[in-house]
Design a protein around this motif. Structure first.
Motif, PDB file in Angstrom:
ATOM      1  N   UNK A  60       0.815  -1.215   0.000  1.00  0.00           N
ATOM      2  CA  UNK A  60       0.000   0.000   0.000  1.00  0.00           C
ATOM      3  C   UNK A  60       0.850   1.268   0.000  1.00  0.00           C
ATOM      4  N   UNK A  61       0.288   2.311  -0.602  1.00  0.00           N
ATOM      5  CA  UNK A  61       0.930   3.620  -0.552  1.00  0.00           C
ATOM      6  C   UNK A  61       0.907   4.152   0.884  1.00  0.00           C
ATOM      7  N   UNK A  62      -0.162   3.858   1.612  1.00  0.00           N
ATOM      8  CA  UNK A  62      -0.258   4.282   3.003  1.00  0.00           C
ATOM      9  C   UNK A  62       0.828   3.612   3.844  1.00  0.00           C
ATOM     10  N   UNK A  63       1.408   4.355   4.763  1.00  0.00           N
ATOM     11  CA  UNK A  63       2.465   3.821   5.618  1.00  0.00           C
ATOM     12  C   UNK A  63       1.903   2.718   6.511  1.00  0.00           C
ATOM     13  N   UNK A  64       2.685   1.658   6.658  1.00  0.00           N
ATOM     14  CA  UNK A  64       2.274   0.562   7.533  1.00  0.00           C
ATOM     15  C   UNK A  64       2.518   0.933   8.982  1.00  0.00           C
ATOM     16  N   UNK A 112     -10.584  -2.707  18.076  1.00  0.00           N
ATOM     17  CA  UNK A 112     -10.267  -2.109  16.778  1.00  0.00           C
ATOM     18  C   UNK A 112      -8.890  -2.562  16.312  1.00  0.00           C
ATOM     19  N   UNK A 113      -7.930  -2.585  17.213  1.00  0.00           N
ATOM     20  CA  UNK A 113      -6.582  -3.035  16.850  1.00  0.00           C
ATOM     21  C   UNK A 113      -6.585  -4.504  16.424  1.00  0.00           C
ATOM     22  N   UNK A 114      -7.409  -5.311  17.055  1.00  0.00           N
ATOM     23  CA  UNK A 114      -7.498  -6.726  16.684  1.00  0.00           C
ATOM     24  C   UNK A 114      -8.057  -6.865  15.266  1.00  0.00           C
ATOM     25  N   UNK A 115      -9.113  -6.128  14.980  1.00  0.00           N
ATOM     26  CA  UNK A 115      -9.708  -6.141  13.645  1.00  0.00           C
ATOM     27  C   UNK A 115      -8.711  -5.623  12.609  1.00  0.00           C
ATOM     28  N   UNK A 116      -8.018  -4.560  12.965  1.00  0.00           N
ATOM     29  CA  UNK A 116      -7.045  -3.938  12.061  1.00  0.00           C
ATOM     30  C   UNK A 116      -5.882  -4.870  11.752  1.00  0.00           C
ATOM     31  N   UNK A 117      -5.406  -5.587  12.766  1.00  0.00           N
ATOM     32  CA  UNK A 117      -4.307  -6.534  12.564  1.00  0.00           C
ATOM     33  C   UNK A 117      -4.722  -7.643  11.601  1.00  0.00           C
ATOM     34  N   UNK A 118      -5.970  -8.080  11.699  1.00  0.00           N
ATOM     35  CA  UNK A 118      -6.468  -9.110  10.795  1.00  0.00           C
ATOM     36  C   UNK A 118      -6.503  -8.601   9.357  1.00  0.00           C
ATOM     37  N   UNK A 119      -6.903  -7.352   9.175  1.00  0.00           N
ATOM     38  CA  UNK A 119      -6.948  -6.753   7.837  1.00  0.00           C
ATOM     39  C   UNK A 119      -5.541  -6.626   7.263  1.00  0.00           C
ATOM     40  N   UNK A 129      -7.294  -3.499  -8.491  1.00  0.00           N
ATOM     41  CA  UNK A 129      -8.270  -2.475  -8.123  1.00  0.00           C
ATOM     42  C   UNK A 129      -8.844  -2.749  -6.729  1.00  0.00           C
ATOM     43  N   UNK A 130      -9.093  -4.021  -6.429  1.00  0.00           N
ATOM     44  CA  UNK A 130      -9.608  -4.382  -5.112  1.00  0.00           C
ATOM     45  C   UNK A 130      -8.590  -4.061  -4.024  1.00  0.00           C
ATOM     46  N   UNK A 131      -7.303  -4.166  -4.354  1.00  0.00           N
ATOM     47  CA  UNK A 131      -6.252  -3.890  -3.375  1.00  0.00           C
ATOM     48  C   UNK A 131      -6.289  -2.440  -2.926  1.00  0.00           C
ATOM     49  N   UNK A 132      -6.650  -1.539  -3.820  1.00  0.00           N
ATOM     50  CA  UNK A 132      -6.758  -0.119  -3.456  1.00  0.00           C
ATOM     51  C   UNK A 132      -7.785   0.046  -2.337  1.00  0.00           C
ATOM     52  N   UNK A 133      -8.909  -0.647  -2.468  1.00  0.00           N
ATOM     53  CA  UNK A 133      -9.941  -0.604  -1.431  1.00  0.00           C
ATOM     54  C   UNK A 133      -9.430  -1.196  -0.125  1.00  0.00           C
ATOM     55  N   UNK A 134      -8.760  -2.343  -0.204  1.00  0.00           N
ATOM     56  CA  UNK A 134      -8.247  -2.992   1.000  1.00  0.00           C
ATOM     57  C   UNK A 134      -7.259  -2.093   1.740  1.00  0.00           C
ATOM     58  N   UNK A 135      -6.430  -1.393   0.991  1.00  0.00           N
ATOM     59  CA  UNK A 135      -5.407  -0.536   1.610  1.00  0.00           C
ATOM     60  C   UNK A 135      -6.015   0.623   2.385  1.00  0.00           C
ATOM     61  N   UNK A 136      -7.243   0.979   2.068  1.00  0.00           N
ATOM     62  CA  UNK A 136      -7.902   2.085   2.767  1.00  0.00           C
ATOM     63  C   UNK A 136      -8.459   1.670   4.128  1.00  0.00           C
ATOM     64  N   UNK A 137      -8.664   0.373   4.341  1.00  0.00           N
ATOM     65  CA  UNK A 137      -9.358  -0.078   5.542  1.00  0.00           C
ATOM     66  C   UNK A 137      -8.603   0.211   6.848  1.00  0.00           C
ATOM     67  N   UNK A 138      -7.277  -0.028   6.936  1.00  0.00           N
ATOM     68  CA  UNK A 138      -6.591   0.342   8.181  1.00  0.00           C
ATOM     69  C   UNK A 138      -6.685   1.828   8.495  1.00  0.00           C
ATOM     70  N   UNK A 139      -6.638   2.659   7.461  1.00  0.00           N
ATOM     71  CA  UNK A 139      -6.739   4.112   7.668  1.00  0.00           C
ATOM     72  C   UNK A 139      -8.134   4.478   8.179  1.00  0.00           C
ATOM     73  N   UNK A 140      -9.152   3.841   7.633  1.00  0.00           N
ATOM     74  CA  UNK A 140     -10.513   4.107   8.106  1.00  0.00           C
ATOM     75  C   UNK A 140     -10.677   3.698   9.571  1.00  0.00           C
TER      76      UNK A 140
END
Length: 218
Positions: free
Chosen positions: A49-53, A127-134, A188-199
């Motif tokens: 992802x472009x977003x920082x991990x 939230x952190x647990x859900x985020x780690x799974x994503x 294209x789906x990866x772009x959506x996935x990469x947004x989820x941790x930020x959300x």
């Protein structure tokens, strides 16, 4: 680390092949998932992802109150039940704020700060647990994309070597064409996935603000 784009580009000349195949190959190269060099965290080759991990959201990032202690919510069923609802992504943030308000206003004032701190702590934990799974899922997805890119590269070499002397521009799509199409759809789906941790970062911050607003200020 070899990027997906580099993998797709390998394989020598295109040889004699159909125009649709050339166009499809160009598309795959142009829209390949970001390489480790392009990703914001080059230290992790599985992070596309472009977003920082950021592996987890820290309390200090989203909370202005005292540090929550896990023991404060371990046996508190009311806190755990409300936190469970707040952490659900499908719950609109405005409804979450209303839930916080109802819970906070029902608390005795002398217990409010302790209970709200526990509520925030448990909510952030979930939230952190859900985020780690994503994040783990994104890593698996990126590895799968690289494997697909390698398969496309190998197929491209084979197509170049076995292409007929005369190629029709109206040739029917090949298996390679379809592989590239699937690759692009997944990109294209990866772009959506990469947004989820930020959300989830934004949700944690909004909930932290909402909960803290009901704390008794000294």
């Amino acid at each position: 680390m070899t990027s997906t784009i580099e993998i797709l580009k390998r394989g020598g000349g295109a040889g004699r092949r159909s125009r649709p195949l050339l166009a499809a190959l160009g598309l795959a190269i142009a829209v390949a998932v970001p390489s480790a060099a392009q990703a914001a965290d080059g230290s992790n080759p599985d992070w596309p992802c472009i977003q920082r991990l950021v592996p987890r959201i820290s309390t200090a990032q989203v909370w202005a109150g005292p540090e929550p202690e896990p023991a404060s919510w371990a046996r508190n069923e009311d806190v755990r039940a409300v936190a469970e609802q707040l952490s659900v992504r499908r719950l609109p943030i405005e409804e979450a704020r209303s839930l916080v308000a109802d819970y906070a206003q029902a608390l005795p004032e002398n217990e409010r700060n302790e209970q709200l701190t526990a509520l925030f702590g448990r909510t952030l934990e979930l939230i952190n647990r859900d985020r780690a799974s994503i994040i783990a899922g994104i890593g698996r997805y990126a590895r799968s994309q690289r494997e697909r890119a390698e398969h496309i590269r190998s197929s491209r070499i084979a197509a170049s070597e076995n292409a007929p002397a005369t190629a029709s521009a109206d040739s029917a799509p090949t298996a390679l064409d379809w592989d590239i199409r699937v690759f692009d759809e997944r990109r294209r789906a990866l772009i959506y996935l990469c947004e989820q941790p930020v959300l989830l970062d934004q949700r944690a911050f909004a909930l932290g603000q909402a909960i803290y607003s009901y704390m008794v200020k000294e």
